[in-house]
Design a protein around this motif. Structure first.
Motif, PDB file in Angstrom:
ATOM      1  N   VAL A 266     -67.419  65.133  14.805  1.00 52.08           N
ATOM      2  CA  VAL A 266     -68.789  64.764  14.486  1.00 52.08           C
ATOM      3  C   VAL A 266     -70.275  65.343  14.924  1.00 52.08           C
ATOM      4  N   GLU A 267     -70.191  65.046  16.459  1.00 49.19           N
ATOM      5  CA  GLU A 267     -71.713  65.833  17.045  1.00 49.19           C
ATOM      6  C   GLU A 267     -71.599  66.601  17.362  1.00 49.19           C
ATOM      7  N   THR A 268     -70.733  67.857  17.650  1.00 47.59           N
ATOM      8  CA  THR A 268     -70.251  69.038  17.936  1.00 47.59           C
ATOM      9  C   THR A 268     -70.218  69.879  16.947  1.00 47.59           C
ATOM     10  N   ALA A 269     -70.221  69.182  16.132  1.00 48.97           N
ATOM     11  CA  ALA A 269     -70.588  70.122  14.843  1.00 48.97           C
ATOM     12  C   ALA A 269     -72.010  70.065  14.312  1.00 48.97           C
ATOM     13  N   PHE A 270     -72.721  69.245  14.689  1.00 55.98           N
ATOM     14  CA  PHE A 270     -74.384  69.172  15.043  1.00 55.98           C
ATOM     15  C   PHE A 270     -75.267  70.133  15.446  1.00 55.98           C
ATOM     16  N   ALA A 271     -74.212  69.661  17.258  1.00 52.45           N
ATOM     17  CA  ALA A 271     -74.650  70.378  18.099  1.00 52.45           C
ATOM     18  C   ALA A 271     -73.998  71.895  17.930  1.00 52.45           C
ATOM     19  N   CYS A 272     -73.422  72.370  17.133  1.00 51.40           N
ATOM     20  CA  CYS A 272     -72.720  74.182  17.309  1.00 51.40           C
ATOM     21  C   CYS A 272     -74.395  74.761  16.433  1.00 51.40           C
ATOM     22  N   LEU A 273     -75.198  74.224  15.447  1.00 52.55           N
ATOM     23  CA  LEU A 273     -76.236  74.629  14.848  1.00 52.55           C
ATOM     24  C   LEU A 273     -77.262  75.615  15.554  1.00 52.55           C
ATOM     25  N   PRO A 274     -77.924  74.889  16.179  1.00 53.69           N
ATOM     26  CA  PRO A 274     -79.313  75.971  16.892  1.00 53.69           C
ATOM     27  C   PRO A 274     -78.624  77.193  17.588  1.00 53.69           C
ATOM     28  N   GLY A 275     -77.274  77.624  17.084  1.00 54.90           N
ATOM     29  CA  GLY A 275     -76.081  78.129  18.445  1.00 54.90           C
ATOM     30  C   GLY A 275     -76.536  78.909  19.750  1.00 54.90           C
ATOM     31  N   MET A 276     -77.619  79.882  19.566  1.00 51.52           N
ATOM     32  CA  MET A 276     -77.332  79.671  21.569  1.00 51.52           C
ATOM     33  C   MET A 276     -77.241  78.650  22.701  1.00 51.52           C
TER      34      MET A 276
ATOM     35  N   ARG B  97     -75.621  76.667  23.839  1.00 51.55           N
ATOM     36  CA  ARG B  97     -74.185  76.966  24.172  1.00 51.55           C
ATOM     37  C   ARG B  97     -73.372  76.056  24.746  1.00 51.55           C
ATOM     38  N   ARG B  98     -73.895  75.767  25.241  1.00 50.65           N
ATOM     39  CA  ARG B  98     -73.830  74.805  27.510  1.00 50.65           C
ATOM     40  C   ARG B  98     -73.398  73.178  26.963  1.00 50.65           C
ATOM     41  N   ARG B  99     -74.193  72.588  26.064  1.00 51.34           N
ATOM     42  CA  ARG B  99     -73.640  71.202  25.600  1.00 51.34           C
ATOM     43  C   ARG B  99     -72.643  71.332  24.670  1.00 51.34           C
ATOM     44  N   VAL B 100     -72.382  72.238  23.352  1.00 51.33           N
ATOM     45  CA  VAL B 100     -71.441  72.845  23.094  1.00 51.33           C
ATOM     46  C   VAL B 100     -70.371  72.669  23.415  1.00 51.33           C
ATOM     47  N   HIS B 101     -70.117  73.912  24.767  1.00 51.83           N
ATOM     48  CA  HIS B 101     -69.212  73.804  25.373  1.00 51.83           C
ATOM     49  C   HIS B 101     -68.404  72.397  26.159  1.00 51.83           C
ATOM     50  N   GLN B 102     -69.386  71.966  26.711  1.00 55.40           N
ATOM     51  CA  GLN B 102     -69.077  70.419  27.398  1.00 55.40           C
ATOM     52  C   GLN B 102     -68.033  69.332  26.104  1.00 55.40           C
ATOM     53  N   LEU B 103     -68.487  69.558  25.283  1.00 55.68           N
ATOM     54  CA  LEU B 103     -67.908  68.714  23.935  1.00 55.68           C
ATOM     55  C   LEU B 103     -66.875  68.723  23.331  1.00 55.68           C
ATOM     56  N   LEU B 104     -66.551  70.301  23.540  1.00 57.18           N
ATOM     57  CA  LEU B 104     -65.708  70.490  22.964  1.00 57.18           C
ATOM     58  C   LEU B 104     -64.100  70.725  23.774  1.00 57.18           C
TER      59      LEU B 104
ATOM     60  N   LEU C  62     -63.750  73.822  15.779  1.00 53.75           N
ATOM     61  CA  LEU C  62     -65.802  74.052  15.532  1.00 53.75           C
ATOM     62  C   LEU C  62     -66.020  75.375  16.587  1.00 53.75           C
ATOM     63  N   ALA C  63     -65.216  75.153  17.888  1.00 50.60           N
ATOM     64  CA  ALA C  63     -65.220  76.009  18.560  1.00 50.60           C
ATOM     65  C   ALA C  63     -65.487  77.753  17.284  1.00 50.60           C
ATOM     66  N   ALA C  64     -65.120  77.292  16.655  1.00 48.08           N
ATOM     67  CA  ALA C  64     -65.070  78.638  15.476  1.00 48.08           C
ATOM     68  C   ALA C  64     -66.968  78.979  14.975  1.00 48.08           C
ATOM     69  N   LEU C  65     -67.086  78.054  14.713  1.00 48.88           N
ATOM     70  CA  LEU C  65     -68.531  77.460  14.124  1.00 48.88           C
ATOM     71  C   LEU C  65     -69.500  77.492  15.043  1.00 48.88           C
ATOM     72  N   SER C  66     -69.608  77.090  16.160  1.00 49.12           N
ATOM     73  CA  SER C  66     -70.399  77.725  17.604  1.00 49.12           C
ATOM     74  C   SER C  66     -70.386  79.141  17.687  1.00 49.12           C
TER      75      SER C  66
END
Length: 324
Positions: A179-189, A192-199, A221-225
């Motif tokens: 869930v947190e990753t889905a929200f973290a993806c929204l800003p985009g680039m 990216r670092r935080r999303v990579h850690q969560l994934l 979620l990787a696709a969304l990111s």
């Protein structure tokens, strides 16, 4: 699953007179079998029938399941009607006005960021069944509510994340981090670092639990990111991999399957693969119609997934589908 649902229904009818408690459990299993076979509306109706004769605590969980299934298939009014008392019973403080909803969502999202993704692993045996049932009911409410009310859904998701992390059951923690990753993806680039850690955390939990649902969520979620970062070819490939996992290895993951299919078709639009977009969209819509999934049908026939009609100069067909 359809045969199991039929047999559970027969056993339930036989038990309703002699053993009401057994009838509730049989109805729950029948509802799950229907949901797993893709017949979500029928599942929701069975969950409601079971809730009507169940003890109060069990009834809350069953109504959460019913409301979730209604919302997941596009029966929004009915789903929200069912979930109203459930949210009250779960202690979900859902704001009534849009302004207050926005403030509450911002406040709880800030709490999630301050807490971080810290958790202490506990086995399901170390957490009371009542607490696990409440977490699962909260998950159903939050995931379904987010489909029809983004702001209140964000608030409910934040409450779920905090509750799951505090209690430490690993499977539920994995969903919370997703869930947190889905929200973290929204800003985009910029994220990216935080999303990579969560994934990475999701992947490790999925591997430890041998959980295909979490593995599929990680890919989706990787696709969304990737999509949010403009990397549409990577989005296409990750979404395709996630879709295969949801379709072939997961039970009852129809909403997750639809999300992966949406990301896939969005990517095909931007890569210009319109013939592939047509084939995939038509296949996905056909499958969604067979399981009575209105949400998937609408999502996959409008917007970018429906562009293949315009690309082939079939505007009337596109309009007919959008208005159906």
């Amino acid at each position: 699953f359809e045969r199991a649902a039929s047999l559970y229904g027969l056993a339930r009818r036989l038990a309703e007179v002699a053993e009401p408690a057994a009838a509730v459990e049989l109805a729950r299993r029948q509802g799950e079998a229907l949901a797993n076979s893709g017949r979500a509306t029928e599942a929701a109706e069975v969950f409601e029938e079971a809730a009507a004769i169940a003890p109060p605590q069990t009834a809350v969980v069953l109504r959460a399941a019913a409301g979730s299934e209604f919302l997941r298939t596009g029966r929004f009014d009915r789903g929200l009607e069912v979930l109203g008392p459930v949210m009250t019973a779960l202690g979900l403080n859902v704001a009534r006005s849009p302004r207050r909803a926005m403030l509450m969502a911002m406040y709880r999202r800030a709490r999630v960021r301050l807490h971080g993704m810290r958790f202490e692993v506990r086995t399901p045996e170390e957490v009371s069944p009542e607490v696990l049932a409440r977490i699962d009911a909260l998950w159903k409410v939050a995931s379904a509510l987010g489909m029809v009310d983004t702001i209140r859904g964000a608030d409910a998701h934040a409450q779920y994340v905090l509750f799951a992390l505090r209690n430490g059951d690993l499977a539920r923690v994995g969903r919370a981090i997703a869930v947190e990753t889905a929200f973290a993806c929204l800003p985009g680039m910029s994220a990216r670092r935080r999303v990579h850690q969560l994934l990475g955390t999701i992947g490790r939990i999925a591997e430890r639990l041998s959980d295909p649902l979490l593995a599929g969520l990680g890919l989706s979620l990787a696709a969304l990111s990737a999509y949010q970062c403009g990397e549409v070819q990577d989005c296409r490939d990750r979404a395709r991999e996630g879709e295969v996992i949801f379709r072939e290895q997961c039970i009852g993951a129809t909403w997750e399957l639809t999300a992966a299919q949406l990301y896939w078709t969005w990517a095909l639009y931007w890569t210009g693969e319109y013939d592939q977009l047509r084939r995939r969209a038509e296949q996905f819509v056909r499958d969604a119609r067979e399981r009575g999934d209105l949400y998937a049908v609408v999502s996959l026939t409008t917007g970018l997934p429906g562009f293949h009609w315009i690309a082939r100069d079939r505007i009337a067909d596109a309009r007919r589908l959008a208005e159906a």
